[in-house]
Design a protein around this motif. Structure first.
Motif, PDB file in Angstrom:
ATOM      1  N   ASP A  49     -20.444  38.767 -26.875  1.00 60.83           N
ATOM      2  CA  ASP A  49     -20.433  38.476 -25.441  1.00 60.83           C
ATOM      3  C   ASP A  49     -20.468  39.785 -24.652  1.00 60.83           C
ATOM      4  O   ASP A  49     -19.697  40.704 -24.915  1.00 60.83           O
ATOM      5  CB  ASP A  49     -19.179  37.673 -25.097  1.00 60.83           C
ATOM      6  CG  ASP A  49     -19.197  37.184 -23.654  1.00 60.83           C
ATOM      7  OD1 ASP A  49     -18.256  36.473 -23.273  1.00 60.83           O
ATOM      8  OD2 ASP A  49     -20.157  37.514 -22.920  1.00 60.83           O
ATOM      9  N   LEU A  50     -21.413  39.879 -23.696  1.00 67.01           N
ATOM     10  CA  LEU A  50     -21.563  41.113 -22.929  1.00 67.01           C
ATOM     11  C   LEU A  50     -20.277  41.509 -22.208  1.00 67.01           C
ATOM     12  O   LEU A  50     -20.017  42.700 -22.001  1.00 67.01           O
ATOM     13  CB  LEU A  50     -22.704  40.965 -21.915  1.00 67.01           C
ATOM     14  CG  LEU A  50     -24.118  40.843 -22.499  1.00 67.01           C
ATOM     15  CD1 LEU A  50     -25.134  40.635 -21.375  1.00 67.01           C
ATOM     16  CD2 LEU A  50     -24.467  42.085 -23.301  1.00 67.01           C
ATOM     17  N   ALA A  51     -19.462  40.533 -21.836  1.00 71.93           N
ATOM     18  CA  ALA A  51     -18.223  40.843 -21.114  1.00 71.93           C
ATOM     19  C   ALA A  51     -17.245  41.619 -21.987  1.00 71.93           C
ATOM     20  O   ALA A  51     -16.372  42.330 -21.468  1.00 71.93           O
ATOM     21  CB  ALA A  51     -17.574  39.555 -20.619  1.00 71.93           C
ATOM     22  N   ASN A  52     -17.367  41.496 -23.313  1.00 70.51           N
ATOM     23  CA  ASN A  52     -16.444  42.178 -24.220  1.00 70.51           C
ATOM     24  C   ASN A  52     -16.904  43.584 -24.582  1.00 70.51           C
ATOM     25  O   ASN A  52     -16.185  44.309 -25.275  1.00 70.51           O
ATOM     26  CB  ASN A  52     -16.276  41.368 -25.506  1.00 70.51           C
ATOM     27  CG  ASN A  52     -15.691  39.999 -25.243  1.00 70.51           C
ATOM     28  OD1 ASN A  52     -14.921  39.826 -24.284  1.00 70.51           O
ATOM     29  ND2 ASN A  52     -16.036  39.026 -26.075  1.00 70.51           N
ATOM     30  N   PRO A  55     -18.830  49.230 -20.886  1.00 67.37           N
ATOM     31  CA  PRO A  55     -19.931  49.283 -19.909  1.00 67.37           C
ATOM     32  C   PRO A  55     -21.140  50.095 -20.383  1.00 67.37           C
ATOM     33  O   PRO A  55     -22.281  49.702 -20.151  1.00 67.37           O
ATOM     34  CB  PRO A  55     -19.263  49.932 -18.687  1.00 67.37           C
ATOM     35  CG  PRO A  55     -17.827  49.555 -18.807  1.00 67.37           C
ATOM     36  CD  PRO A  55     -17.524  49.533 -20.270  1.00 67.37           C
ATOM     37  N   ARG A  58     -22.850  48.015 -23.018  1.00 59.82           N
ATOM     38  CA  ARG A  58     -23.527  46.894 -22.375  1.00 59.82           C
ATOM     39  C   ARG A  58     -24.822  47.350 -21.708  1.00 59.82           C
ATOM     40  O   ARG A  58     -25.859  46.671 -21.794  1.00 59.82           O
ATOM     41  CB  ARG A  58     -22.595  46.245 -21.352  1.00 59.82           C
ATOM     42  CG  ARG A  58     -23.207  45.027 -20.667  1.00 59.82           C
ATOM     43  CD  ARG A  58     -22.158  44.223 -19.929  1.00 59.82           C
ATOM     44  NE  ARG A  58     -21.485  44.985 -18.900  1.00 59.82           N
ATOM     45  CZ  ARG A  58     -20.204  45.356 -18.942  1.00 59.82           C
ATOM     46  NH1 ARG A  58     -19.456  45.037 -19.983  1.00 59.82           N
ATOM     47  NH2 ARG A  58     -19.652  46.052 -17.963  1.00 59.82           N
ATOM     48  N   THR A  62     -28.659  45.995 -23.033  1.00 61.65           N
ATOM     49  CA  THR A  62     -29.505  45.279 -22.081  1.00 61.65           C
ATOM     50  C   THR A  62     -30.762  46.068 -21.726  1.00 61.65           C
ATOM     51  O   THR A  62     -31.737  45.500 -21.243  1.00 61.65           O
ATOM     52  CB  THR A  62     -28.723  44.973 -20.794  1.00 61.65           C
ATOM     53  OG1 THR A  62     -28.150  46.180 -20.281  1.00 61.65           O
ATOM     54  CG2 THR A  62     -27.622  43.958 -21.076  1.00 61.65           C
TER      55      THR A  62
END
Length: 699
Positions: A49-52, A55, A58, A62
């Motif tokens: 999950d990108l939220a985990n 930054p 991430r 992406t």
């Protein structure tokens, strides 16, 4: 911003072994390089999950559009390969040194009277020995500080050296035994230069001599009860061994070699190359190629050597090239490599030791590359669907062509003209539905006319099946070219060979039409195929052609071809379909040619099989004696009745030469005994009538 799930590998694709991985963006630029003890576990962390994610991580996943990896044997190899790739690609998401644009090397200035050991960055200089690159400058300094205990080589700058030489006093390292102090004459220039060479030898991987020296000194110190000195030497030995592991010497003796491995299947081959310089893996490359014809591993290796070294000279060609199979013959290739290098090059297959072990690593990478290539481009449902959609868009079709049939013509200078039809459904091969055709409507070489005949015959059978409402019927109902289908003097079903059988054993014919017909060729072949379908009243099947020269897609009635991007999945699928049709056609053509060259008068006798032909030749010794035998004598052969004997006698009489051969120089009648043959040959050379330079040669 890309969605990482769009390029996420499936868990089963990623090997659970050490390796190095690279993330690339949509322009194929490397944006991140990393290493892992387990590629499977490490890469799984990027696709959560990108939220985990952090930054920065991430942002990287992406930005990326693909990920690839290279398998190695140990973590140490992964470490060195990671350094090499970071230096080569300069990825934007890797941590960089802000004080310079390059990674630090350990350098020994062998071009000076008193060689100096130092940290160097930037372009390499002539006469300087380099080791590295290293991740951090402090790692080099720690290693040097350790090695100076055994190899007290000069490390000071030119200014410090000249000042010590002027004052007659060495620097601190000279006082504590970490420099041999050549500045004040404690060691001669020759001895110091030899000490520097020993330092380079140790860094290059020749470590055994120096380790044994330290161990011997440690044992002597222990025997003399100098336990503090012995403990220090023990720590030095342990530290040297640890430093050796970090230096990642995969091949001893500072070997310069390229290792080439090949993984292949029927249609494609993956080639992987590891470049080893100074005993360390400095780079890796590889590619996947289509096998459009039957080719051996040795030939693939030869092509790889040509591509690798065709424009290289000097040290760019290594001393050793290790391969899985030697080109045949090997001498010209080895001589060519020697000329390009300007010195002897060893081209061989590794048999044992470290080189064989490293070759196994390269082979695993080649196999993994081929598996990944096949998985992504053939087995992956999303990729296949995208390929079919791209074809539908390019050809302006109403829907994706779920069933594709491809046709190819093959011959040898107008002889043995045959055709093939291959079938792909949902982007996958359907080998049990392949068909082979003999061209019967005319003689000679005319690819356009041959294509028209093949398309006509195939879809005339389709219309016959359609009239029967899809019920499988016998092969004798539909006339083709004036001959009932299934009736052939060659015993072949209308020239269509192969394919599955119905429960009653009769050849099954196609009742399913394709959505797309692909022909191997350009505008003329496409026009012939379209004309054949129009003559049969079929207007719901699309036609296109793929020309090999520029990989252009031709459609009927268009002046210009459709050009698909080289990276297009649709073009890749069309290429696979075309190449498979070519392979299937040329295999059949070669088989027919070989059969024709082995044929003889006995092959024209209906119902006479190989067993009885061999019995006749064995009984009489030659076709000439058999031709001279009476019907009663032929009947003496087991299994030959009177009717068969009469048929044999008639066939041999028809094939008898019109007149004896005559030597035009002497006037002598040549009456040679025809040779024994198990194929029923008339005794004449199978290459008779061909020029000497064409006998046994295929083009």
């Amino acid at each position: 911003m890309a969605d990482p799930s769009s390029y996420r590998p499936r868990p089963g694709e990623i090997p659970d072994s050490p390796g190095v991985y690279r993330f690339r963006d949509e322009h194929r630029r490397v944006i991140y390089v990393g290493k892992a003890k387990s590629l499977r576990q490490r890469l799984a962390n990027y696709f959560q999950d990108l939220a985990n994610l952090h930054p920065r991580t991430r942002s990287m996943v992406t930005t990326a559009a693909s990920v690839e990896w290279t398998v190695v044997s140990t973590e140490v190899e992964a470490l060195q390969l990671e350094y090499s790739w970071i230096k080569e690609y300069d990825p934007r998401f890797n941590v960089k040194y802000r004080d310079d644009k390059s990674y630090p090397y350990l350098a020994v200035t062998m071009n000076e009277e008193f060689p100096r050991v130092q940290v160097m960055r930037g372009h390499k200089k002539k006469g300087v020995r380099y080791f590295g690159p290293y991740a951090h400058a402090w790692a080099i300094r720690d290693t040097v500080d350790l090695l100076l205990r055994v190899f007290p080589v000069r490390t000071c700058s030119a200014g410090v050296f000249k000042n010590a030489e002027r004052t007659g006093r060495p620097c601190l390292l000279g006082y504590i035994g970490k420099c041999s102090a050549p500045c004040v004459g404690r060691i001669s220039p020759e001895d110091h230069y030899e000490l520097a060479e020993e330092f380079c030898d140790f860094m290059a991987g020749r470590t055994g001599t120096y380790l044994r020296r330290l161990e011997r000194q440690m044992a002597e110190a222990s025997d003399e009860m100098e336990y503090e000195r012995a403990a220090r030497l023990r720590d030095d030995v342990g530290a040297l061994k640890k430093a050796m592991e970090k230096n990642a010497v995969v091949l001893a003796d500072a070997t310069d070699a390229d290792l080439i491995a090949v993984a292949e299947d029927e249609l494609e081959a993956a080639v992987q190359i590891f470049h080893v310089r100074g005993g360390r893996v400095r780079g890796q490359r590889g590619w996947v190629t289509d096998k459009v014809e039957e080719i051996t591993t040795a030939a693939l290796v030869e092509h790889a050597l040509q591509q690798l070294y065709g424009e290289e000279t000097g040290d760019s060609v290594p001393k050793e090239v290790l391969v899985p199979a030697l080109p045949d013959p090997v001498e010209p290739v080895q001589e060519w490599l020697t000329v390009r290098r300007g010195a002897n090059v060893s081209l061989r297959i590794p048999q044992r030791g470290d080189k064989k072990a490293l070759m196994e690593t390269v082979q695993r990478n080649a196999q993994q590359a081929l598996v990944l290539h096949k998985t992504k481009r053939a087995s992956d449902l999303t990729t296949r669907s995208r390929a079919l959609e791209e074809i539908a868009d390019a050809l302006d079709l109403d829907s994706a062509p779920l069933r594709i049939e491809c046709y190819d013509i093959s011959h040898l200078q107008g002889d043995d003209v045959v055709a093939s039809m291959v079938v792909f459904e949902d982007g996958l091969q359907r080998k049990n539905e392949y068909r082979r055709f003999q061209i019967k409507g005319f003689a000679g070489q005319d690819d356009v006319r041959s294509m028209h005949e093949v398309i006509t015959r195939r879809f005339r059978r389709y219309l016959a099946e359609k009239e029967k409402s899809g019920e499988w019927a016998g092969a004798e109902d539909t006339p083709v070219n004036g001959t009932p289908t299934g009736v052939s003097l060659t015993g072949e079903d209308d020239g269509i060979i192969g394919g599955p059988k119905d429960d009653d054993g009769r050849p099954r014919k196609f009742a399913y039409p394709p959505q797309l017909v692909v022909v191997d060729g350009g505008r003329p072949q496409v026009a012939a195929a379209r004309r054949a379908l129009d003559e049969l009243g079929i207007d719901d099947i699309a036609v296109c052609g793929l020309a090999k020269r520029l990989e252009e897609v031709w459609v009927p009635g268009e002046e210009d071809p459709v050009v698909l991007p080289r990276s297009s999945e649709g073009l890749y699928l069309l290429q696979r379909v075309r190449d498979e049709a070519h392979r299937f056609a040329i295999t059949y053509q070669r088989a027919k040619r070989a059969k024709r060259l082995r044929s003889g008068p006995l092959d024209e006798v209906p119902g006479l099989g190989e067993t009885r032909k061999q019995a006749l030749i064995k009984h009489f010794g030659s076709v000439k004696r058999l031709r001279a035998a009476t019907i009663e004598q032929i009947q003496e052969v087991p299994g030959i009745g009177r009717k068969t004997a009469e048929t044999i006698a008639v066939a041999l009489a028809r094939s008898a030469p019109a007149a004896p051969a005559v030597n035009t120089a002497t006037g002598e009648i040549i009456d040679e005994e025809e040779p024994d043959t198990t194929g029923g040959s008339s005794g004449e050379s199978v290459s008779a009538g061909l020029p000497d330079d064409r006998r046994g040669q295929e083009t």
